[in-house]
Design a protein around this motif. Structure first.
Motif: not given
Length: 711
Positions: A297-301, A431-434
């Protein structure tokens, strides 16, 4: 013929009764108007019909007695103010005890805005009139004063429908700076719907004792981008014109719920804000959203430390000067706002305007009163009104102020700094379906650690509702980044290997000798944590130096705890040795150690709180405990935050081993300083230290008699 006679008799009987009724009504009317007329001097031109509102809906005798003065357009632009002088005390309830209140004020005047600064002492004010909204909508009111005050508002123009909307203080020693509307939770009202077609009766009750005096009411629309503004003349009008009345003319003075000695007290909760219920205290009850739902769901950094000690050496005990505090949202009321004035001044003194102006005077923008004469400092100026902008002292605090001013509490973030992050968080979920069906219910807790030139890290704790109507909690760390999709909002990324484990075991370690009563208190506190939370993933470890006043092992066996360990040591009490012996009992390197102390009141959330702020290989946790004054209780806490103490520390077992454990060579049979020395080595080993004032985490006052270093 007989039928007509019966009808005629009935007619005359009814007519006679009607005459009697008419005579009765006339007599009552003469008495009522005669009673009112006795209060008016023959030279006055104001007649009953001019003064009283005789609208057609006032039919019953009860409504006639309670009717309102006739309102006139020339009343616009000012409100009534009654002054009660020479009455000591700082509480509103003390003003209500004045024998002259509310019917015999020392003087009456009017003011043109709801912000007054007479420059006087030992007096009370009753300000009343009507508020005229020009926009229909939901409004929020705020009050600030020195000393106590209350703001009451009616649901319409009637004086009978008053409700207490906001207040500052109850005991008489509470106060706020001009424009400081968020010192106490009670200063800001709940939203209330107002119509531009209606005028609303209001009252302000204010009591001043000594030193600076001021009281102001501000309002704003219940919208995210609106700010509090003092209510000014274009929204106000008089309740009545009192300009031609004698001092004893009191028939027109409204007697309301606000002006009476109130039993029961409408301010039902006398507790200080910090011990009132807060969602943070019970967030452990909300099921955590499974991590799998947030996958991708959230980009990794990459993880990077926000604040870390960068040198390879450190002077002994200098670590306390290299720890930075996080800021929080919403207000957790850890600021000790109920302390005396001198104890609180350190909170304001580092503000530039306060420091340069020598006090709160620079915050006040005085309005001209139409009198060109030089003000007499030996007399009050009752008509002196002012303007003031909202002042957020919380967000102005620095690490230095929080560390040195031991009443300051946590640094509070303003909403404008938090809401963009929350919006970005919500947008990313959509933004994400789940996760698109998750609905944000409330922001429970936000913590931020930042450093210029490095970046900002947030702990977001948000309560959501899923598609089945069940509440779930998201509690995760994020870094802020650039947001390509919404450039006006910060982006959020999930740092790799920087998160907290809700299932990790926490070992609470205590070392003691001959403090049986307090040991029993500690065990009961641990029982309370277990019984309230049902958390089975913590373990109590007590290391005892041959206590003779208690059988600790037996008491642990009798206690209702998820698990415990006990060790007995001989010889003189040695705190560092005792703690290290407890550490050595823990075999799981992937568990958390929480080194503890006696005489502590623990919030039930303590275990979860320690988990959230310990990250293996990266961060240790040192919550600030409040030291209570002698006689103070957790229900009415007074004292100070022990910002210099680091004896209560949470750290992973693997990290404790890596830094070398407790220093048992230098601290063999003494205690004092071992916590600072441990902190030095935590920082030298490049661990971040999270530092927050923890609500309802308090150290009880106790004597030193029988203490271990007094043997």
């Amino acid at each position: 013929m007989m039928t007509q006679l019966v009808h005629l008799r009935a007619f005359f009987s009814f007519g006679k009764l009607g005459v009697l009724r008419t005579l009765f009504v006339l007599i009552v009317t003469l008495i009522v108007f005669g009673y009112f007329g006795a209060y008016w001097d023959g030279n006055k031109t104001l007649t009953n019909s001019d003064f009283w509102d005789t609208s057609e809906d006032l039919q019953s005798m009860e409504m006639i007695q309670n009717r309102l003065p006739k309102w006139k357009p020339e009343f616009l632009g000012q409100v009534n103010m009654h002054i009660f002088e020479d009455w000591c005390g700082g509480s509103v309830d003390q003003l209500r005890k004045d024998e002259l209140f509310p019917l015999f004020p020392h003087s009456r005047t009017t003011i043109k805005r709801l912000a007054v600064y007479p420059g006087w002492e030992n007096y009370g004010l009753r300000i009343f009139g009507y508020i005229h909204p020009v926009i229909s909508g939901e409004y929020i009111f705020a009050i600030a004063s020195d000393d106590n005050s209350e703001f009451w508002l009616s649901s319409n123009e009637s004086t009978k429908n008053l409700k207490l909307m906001a207040y500052l203080g109850k005991a008489g020693n509470e106060w706020a700076a001009p424009g400081e509307y968020e010192k106490f939770a009670s200063q800001i009202s709940e939203p209330v719907a107002l119509s531009k077609k209606q005028k609303y009766y209001f009252e302000i009750i204010y009591k001043q004792s000594e030193e600076m005096d001021h009281v102001e009411i501000a309002w704003r629309l219940n919208k995210e981008d609106s700010n509090f503004e003092v209510i000014t003349s274009e929204y106000l009008s008089l309740y009545s014109d009192e300009s031609s009345l004698l001092a004893v003319d009191n028939i027109i003075i409204p007697q309301t719920a606000a002006s009476q000695r109130l039993r029961p007290d409408p301010i039902s909760n006398s507790e200080v804000d910090m011990v009132k219920e807060d969602p943070r205290d019970t967030s452990y009850k909300i099921p955590l959203l499974q991590e799998s739902h947030l996958e991708n769901i959230f980009p990794k950094c990459d993880y990077y430390p926000i604040y870390i000690y960068e040198n390879s050496t450190i002077e002994r005990y200098d670590g306390v000067n290299h720890v930075r505090y996080s800021s929080v949202y919403p207000n957790d009321y850890t600021r000790l706002a109920n302390e005396d004035i001198k104890a609180q001044k350190c909170f304001y003194e580092k503000d530039k305007a306060y420091e340069e102006g020598g006090g709160f005077g620079p915050y006040l923008k005085f309005e001209q009163t139409g009198n060109d004469e030089e003000p007499d400092k030996d007399k009050p100026n009752w008509k002196q009104v002012f303007n003031v902008k909202p002042v957020d002292f919380h967000s102005k605090q620095s690490d230095f102020v929080v560390h040195t001013c031991k009443r300051a509490g946590n640094i509070i973030m303003p909403p404008k700094d938090v809401m963009p992050v929350i919006k970005s968080f919500r947008n990313q979920l959509q933004l994400k379906k789940n996760t698109s069906d998750l609905v944000l219910k409330r922001v429970i807790n936000v913590e931020k650690k930042t450093k210029a030139g490095v970046g900002s890290r947030y702990l977001l704790e948000i309560e959501m509702e899923d598609k089945e109507g069940k509440n779930v909690l998201i509690s995760k760390y994020f870094y802020t980044t650039y947001n390509k999709r919404y450039p006006e909002l910060p982006g959020l990324c999930n740092p790799v290997d920087f998160g907290w484990d809700p299932e990790v075991k926490v070992h609470v370690i205590l070392t003691v000798k001959n403090q049986g009563r307090w040991v029993m208190h500690f065990i009961r506190e641990m029982e309370k944590v277990y019984q309230v939370t049902g958390d089975k993933n913590f373990n109590v470890i007590i290391v005892d130096f041959n206590s003779t006043d208690i059988d600790i092992e037996q008491e642990l066996k009798n206690a209702i705890l998820p698990s415990y360990q006990f060790m007995s040591l001989g010889g003189r009490f040695a705190k560092s040795l005792g703690i290290q012996s407890g550490v050595d009992l823990v075999k799981d390197n992937n568990s958390i150690l929480f080194m503890c102390d006696l005489h502590i009141h623990f919030p039930p959330s303590i275990i979860d709180n320690v988990r959230k702020h310990c990250v293996q290989g990266k961060m240790a946790y040192a919550p600030v405990v409040m030291r209570l004054d002698c006689g103070a209780t957790i229900q009415v806490p007074t004292g100070f935050w022990e910002t210099e103490g680091y004896g209560l520390v949470g750290i992973y077992k693997s990290d404790m081993d890596r830094i070398g454990g407790m220093n048992i060579k230098e601290y063999t049979d003494k205690w004092g300083g071992e916590d600072w020395e441990l902190l030095d080595r935590i920082l030298l080993n490049k661990l971040e230290v999270e530092r927050l004032h923890l609500r309802n985490f308090a150290h009880f006052f106790h004597t030193k008699r029988g203490m271990w270093n007094k043997e």
